[in-house]
Design an enzyme around this catalytic site. Sequence first.
Site, PDB file in Angstrom:
ATOM      1  N   ASP A  15       0.672  -1.573  -0.514  1.00  0.00           N
ATOM      2  CA  ASP A  15       0.363   0.198   0.093  1.00  0.00           C
ATOM      3  C   ASP A  15       0.641   1.243   0.315  1.00  0.00           C
ATOM      4  OD1 ASP A  15      -2.284   1.769   0.000  1.00  0.00           O
ATOM      5  OD2 ASP A  15      -2.887   0.944   2.075  1.00  0.00           O
ATOM      6  N   ASP A 111      -3.195   2.086  -6.223  1.00  0.00           N
ATOM      7  CA  ASP A 111      -1.757   2.344  -5.384  1.00  0.00           C
ATOM      8  C   ASP A 111      -1.552   0.990  -4.260  1.00  0.00           C
ATOM      9  OD1 ASP A 111      -3.981   3.205  -4.092  1.00  0.00           O
ATOM     10  OD2 ASP A 111      -2.978   4.358  -3.075  1.00  0.00           O
ATOM     11  N   GLU A 112      -2.336   0.366  -4.447  1.00  0.00           N
ATOM     12  CA  GLU A 112      -2.564  -0.845  -3.959  1.00  0.00           C
ATOM     13  C   GLU A 112      -2.321  -2.551  -4.167  1.00  0.00           C
ATOM     14  OE1 GLU A 112      -5.654  -2.173  -0.362  1.00  0.00           O
ATOM     15  OE2 GLU A 112      -6.179  -0.526  -1.558  1.00  0.00           O
TER      16      GLU A 112
END
EC number: 2.7.7.7
Length: 409
Positions: A15, A111-112
């Site tokens: 993350d 973003d993960e």
Amino acid sequence: MDTAKKRARIIFHIDMNSFYASVETAHDPELRGKPLAIAGKVEDRRGIVVTSSYEARAQGVRTTMPVWEAKRHCPELIVKTPNFPLYRATSQRLFQLLRSYTPLVQKVSIDEGYMDVTEVASDIHPVQLAKSIQQKVLDTLKVPSSIGIAPNKFLAKMASDMKKPLGITVLRKRDIQSKLWPLAVGEMHGVGSKTEEKLKRIGIHTIGDLAKSDKAYIAERFGLYGEKLYERANGIDHRMVDPEAEETFKSISQSTTLSDDTTSVAVVRKTLMMLAEKIEGRLRKKKVSAYQITLSIRYHDWKNISRGHTVKQPIQTKDDIMGHIMPIFHEHWDGRPIRLLGITVQSFEELGHASKQLDLFSYQSDLKDEPLIQAINQIESKFGEGMIGSAANYKNAHRSRKKDAGHDH
């Protein structure tokens, strides 16, 4: 191989920390070490902070905070509007880097993502591997990340939230009672504010309360969703890391043939609104927003045209769709009678993460008459709460502010 003898899976959840702000800082080193917020309509008194740097958070700036209030907490705050092309380009580089370690990478938002490193970690300790990945990402992209290490996706996700920025956290099943169960049930991945309220009403205040409750009772009150929550609270999650999950569908389309050929803009608008409502429902069902939109027109002589564009802010509602599709129509319609109309959206991203919060910008007018928490709860109620498989879930404004620097969004 006998199932009992199979090696336990080793799952990473990676993350990125304060992704939008971190990408801006990587792109402009002059911002490094300074309080920075990413916000929409920064010139507007009702602009809202989407995310902020840890320097800004240290001075009281919080996600969902109005810009004027953020500047009151931090007068030297630098405020920038979102740069989606830059964020998406950085995201592409991130996932290319992760796939250089293993093909078993599942992107769940910009973003993960998850990595199944079971085989890779046979030659290196998982913590050392996580440190290597974290450092490689930092060196290559100049963006910090946190990594959760666990035997399944749910526990890995929970672990990555436990230490930020630049955290590496191991969460084993034997740690569940001591590390997971004491947490408030609202801290649990998959539990939105509405579900949290319902759980509290039946006496479930912590993840441990949920884990020790009666599964049949939870299933009766919450259905299959409740069963999954009960299992997750007990550390059970059999979902595999699926590299193909992101490509399960590439577009959503709706079209209709008009009962009569028309040149009436009012009829066109009414028809497109009907199509937009259907697409909104499908976006909500699939828990995604879109970044590309296309209008299709078939004229009375069966000639077809398709025109569209890429947008910077995510498309999620019928109002978002109409706000883009009508200008496209007015620009490209040549006045001939229309036989068929269609709308297509694509370039998807999971709801619930940082960019999801950007749909607050289309609700700025709500904030004139209602408290921020009410406005956010209305949006959450409209879109529904995410299931376990979603990248993340909405948090209400109170919880967002309470979590401080421990959370990015």
